[in-house]
Design an enzyme around this catalytic site. Structure first.
Site, short mmCIF file in Angstrom:
data_model
loop_
_atom_site.label_atom_id
_atom_site.label_comp_id
_atom_site.label_asym_id
_atom_site.label_seq_id
_atom_site.Cartn_x
_atom_site.Cartn_y
_atom_site.Cartn_z
N ASP A 8 0.79 -1.23 0.00
CA ASP A 8 0.00 0.00 0.00
C ASP A 8 0.84 1.30 0.00
O ASP A 8 1.41 1.66 1.03
CB ASP A 8 -0.94 0.01 1.22
CG ASP A 8 -1.69 -1.32 1.34
OD1 ASP A 8 -1.10 -2.38 1.05
OD2 ASP A 8 -2.86 -1.30 1.76
N GLU A 39 -4.12 1.89 -3.58
CA GLU A 39 -5.41 2.44 -3.16
C GLU A 39 -5.30 3.62 -2.19
O GLU A 39 -6.30 4.29 -1.94
CB GLU A 39 -6.29 1.34 -2.55
CG GLU A 39 -5.94 0.99 -1.15
CD GLU A 39 -7.16 0.87 -0.26
OE1 GLU A 39 -8.29 0.99 -0.73
OE2 GLU A 39 -6.96 0.65 0.94
N ASN A 40 -4.11 3.87 -1.65
CA ASN A 40 -3.95 4.98 -0.70
C ASN A 40 -3.06 6.10 -1.24
O ASN A 40 -2.56 6.92 -0.48
CB ASN A 40 -3.33 4.49 0.62
CG ASN A 40 -4.19 3.46 1.31
OD1 ASN A 40 -3.79 2.32 1.48
ND2 ASN A 40 -5.39 3.85 1.70
N ASN A 67 -10.50 -1.09 -0.42
CA ASN A 67 -11.77 -0.52 0.04
C ASN A 67 -11.95 0.95 -0.33
O ASN A 67 -13.07 1.44 -0.34
CB ASN A 67 -11.90 -0.70 1.56
CG ASN A 67 -10.70 -0.18 2.31
OD1 ASN A 67 -9.56 -0.56 2.02
ND2 ASN A 67 -10.91 0.68 3.28
N HIS A 68 -10.85 1.65 -0.65
CA HIS A 68 -10.98 3.08 -1.00
C HIS A 68 -11.09 3.30 -2.51
O HIS A 68 -10.86 4.41 -2.99
CB HIS A 68 -9.79 3.86 -0.46
CG HIS A 68 -9.75 3.93 1.03
ND1 HIS A 68 -10.81 4.38 1.79
CD2 HIS A 68 -8.78 3.59 1.92
CE1 HIS A 68 -10.50 4.31 3.07
NE2 HIS A 68 -9.27 3.83 3.18
N HIS A 151 -7.12 -7.89 0.13
CA HIS A 151 -7.10 -6.64 0.88
C HIS A 151 -8.09 -6.74 2.03
O HIS A 151 -9.29 -6.61 1.85
CB HIS A 151 -7.48 -5.51 -0.09
CG HIS A 151 -7.18 -4.15 0.42
ND1 HIS A 151 -5.93 -3.58 0.33
CD2 HIS A 151 -7.96 -3.24 1.03
CE1 HIS A 151 -5.96 -2.38 0.86
NE2 HIS A 151 -7.18 -2.13 1.30
N HIS A 176 -3.75 -3.93 3.26
CA HIS A 176 -4.75 -3.09 3.93
C HIS A 176 -4.35 -2.67 5.35
O HIS A 176 -4.64 -1.53 5.72
CB HIS A 176 -6.14 -3.73 3.97
CG HIS A 176 -7.17 -2.92 4.73
ND1 HIS A 176 -7.65 -1.72 4.27
CD2 HIS A 176 -7.78 -3.14 5.92
CE1 HIS A 176 -8.54 -1.24 5.16
NE2 HIS A 176 -8.62 -2.08 6.16
N HIS A 178 -1.43 -2.09 6.68
CA HIS A 178 -0.23 -1.25 6.66
C HIS A 178 0.82 -1.70 7.67
O HIS A 178 1.78 -0.96 7.92
CB HIS A 178 -0.57 0.24 6.89
CG HIS A 178 -1.39 0.83 5.79
ND1 HIS A 178 -1.66 2.17 5.68
CD2 HIS A 178 -2.01 0.26 4.72
CE1 HIS A 178 -2.41 2.41 4.62
NE2 HIS A 178 -2.65 1.26 4.03
FE FE2 Z 1 -7.44 -0.44 2.55
#
Ligand code: FE2
Length: 259
Positions: A8, A39-40, A67-68, A151, A176, A178
């Site tokens: 991530d 995704e981040n 999820n984002h 994730h 996810h 981190h």
């Molecule tokens: Fe996530």
């Protein structure tokens, strides 16, 4: 062949670390393919077409999400058009994008990349366990080298998915949380696994966020505007080696400081 998975990528510090260090790291590790969870990357949540292009330009061959995925609406048309980015497969079938793609590694090997979302605390419309096996079968009709980015929040789900797919995919890589877990392994059936590959971004933080802001939010229960932290930037991820049959032969966590 070797596949380098970059965990991530968080905000500007994560993106800079990838742009500055990924090209040389890829050569040092002799990786034939690089997959990046992006995704981040947009200020800590979501991804834009421009940032996806920057990841690809920095050496990513494929991008996975989580999820984002919908946080930045402008990514929707990009998800429809690009075959180098996957969003979680267990979202609504009416949502744009794909959960499985196939990309070519530098040595010509075709590698399938699948993205799934865990259930706990995330609540995707469909359980990842409902779709994983069919998706893997679909991928294996094209290539035996299959990488799954799972994730999710829960260690139990991620370990269970790795066991379920043991012998059917090359790697099940958790993302996810981190926080990199100390369990990189090759399972008996030949599937590499790690419960969480970690975070590419500022580790002097609370999973990427300025620590004081995250703590204030938790202490007061009030809304706090989060900012991405800046200190102790690292590239984290996992390096998986496999044969032409797709069976993994090694799986090592990667943790590289980026001063
Ligand atoms: Fe996530």
């Amino acid at each position: 062949m070797k596949i380098l998975f970059i965990a991530d990528v968080v905000g500007v510090p994560g993106r800079r670390a990838v742009e500055e260090r990924l090209p040389s790291l890829r050569d040092e590790l002799a990786a034939h393919l690089v997959v990046v969870n992006g995704e981040n990357i947009a200020d800590g949540v979501g991804i834009t077409p421009k940032l996806a292009d920057r990841l690809l330009a920095a050496g990513a061959d494929a991008i996975t999400l989580g999820n984002h995925v919908w946080r930045r609406g402008e990514i929707s048309p990009y998800l429809k058009e690009s075959d180098r980015i996957v969003r979680p497969a267990n979202l609504s079938a009416r949502a744009p994008g794909r959960g499985l793609t196939v990309v070519d590694a530098r040595d010509g090997t075709k590698v399938a990349v699948i993205n799934l979302l865990g259930s706990l605390f995330i609540g995707p419309p469909v359980s990842p366990f409902e779709v994983a096996e069919e998706l893997v079968e679909e991928a294996r009709r094209t290539t035996p080298v299959v990488l799954v980015d799972f994730h999710g929040e829960a260690t139990s789900e991620k370990v269970a998915m790795a066991r379920l797919l043991d012998g059917r995919v090359t790697a099940v890589i958790g993302t996810h949380t981190h926080v990199q877990t100390n369990d990189a392994r090759v399972q008996p059936g030949g599937t590499a696994a790690i419960t969480d590959a970690g975070m590419t971004g500022p580790h002097d933080s609370v999973i990427g966020v300025v620590a004081d802001l995250a703590i204030r939010s938790m202490r007061t229960g009030m809304p706090v505007r989060f900012e991405t932290a800046s200190g102790d930037v690292r590239i984290e991820g996992v390096l998986v080696e496999c044969g032409a049959d797709g069976r993994a032969t090694s799986c090592e966590a990667v943790r590289v400081p980026v001063p």
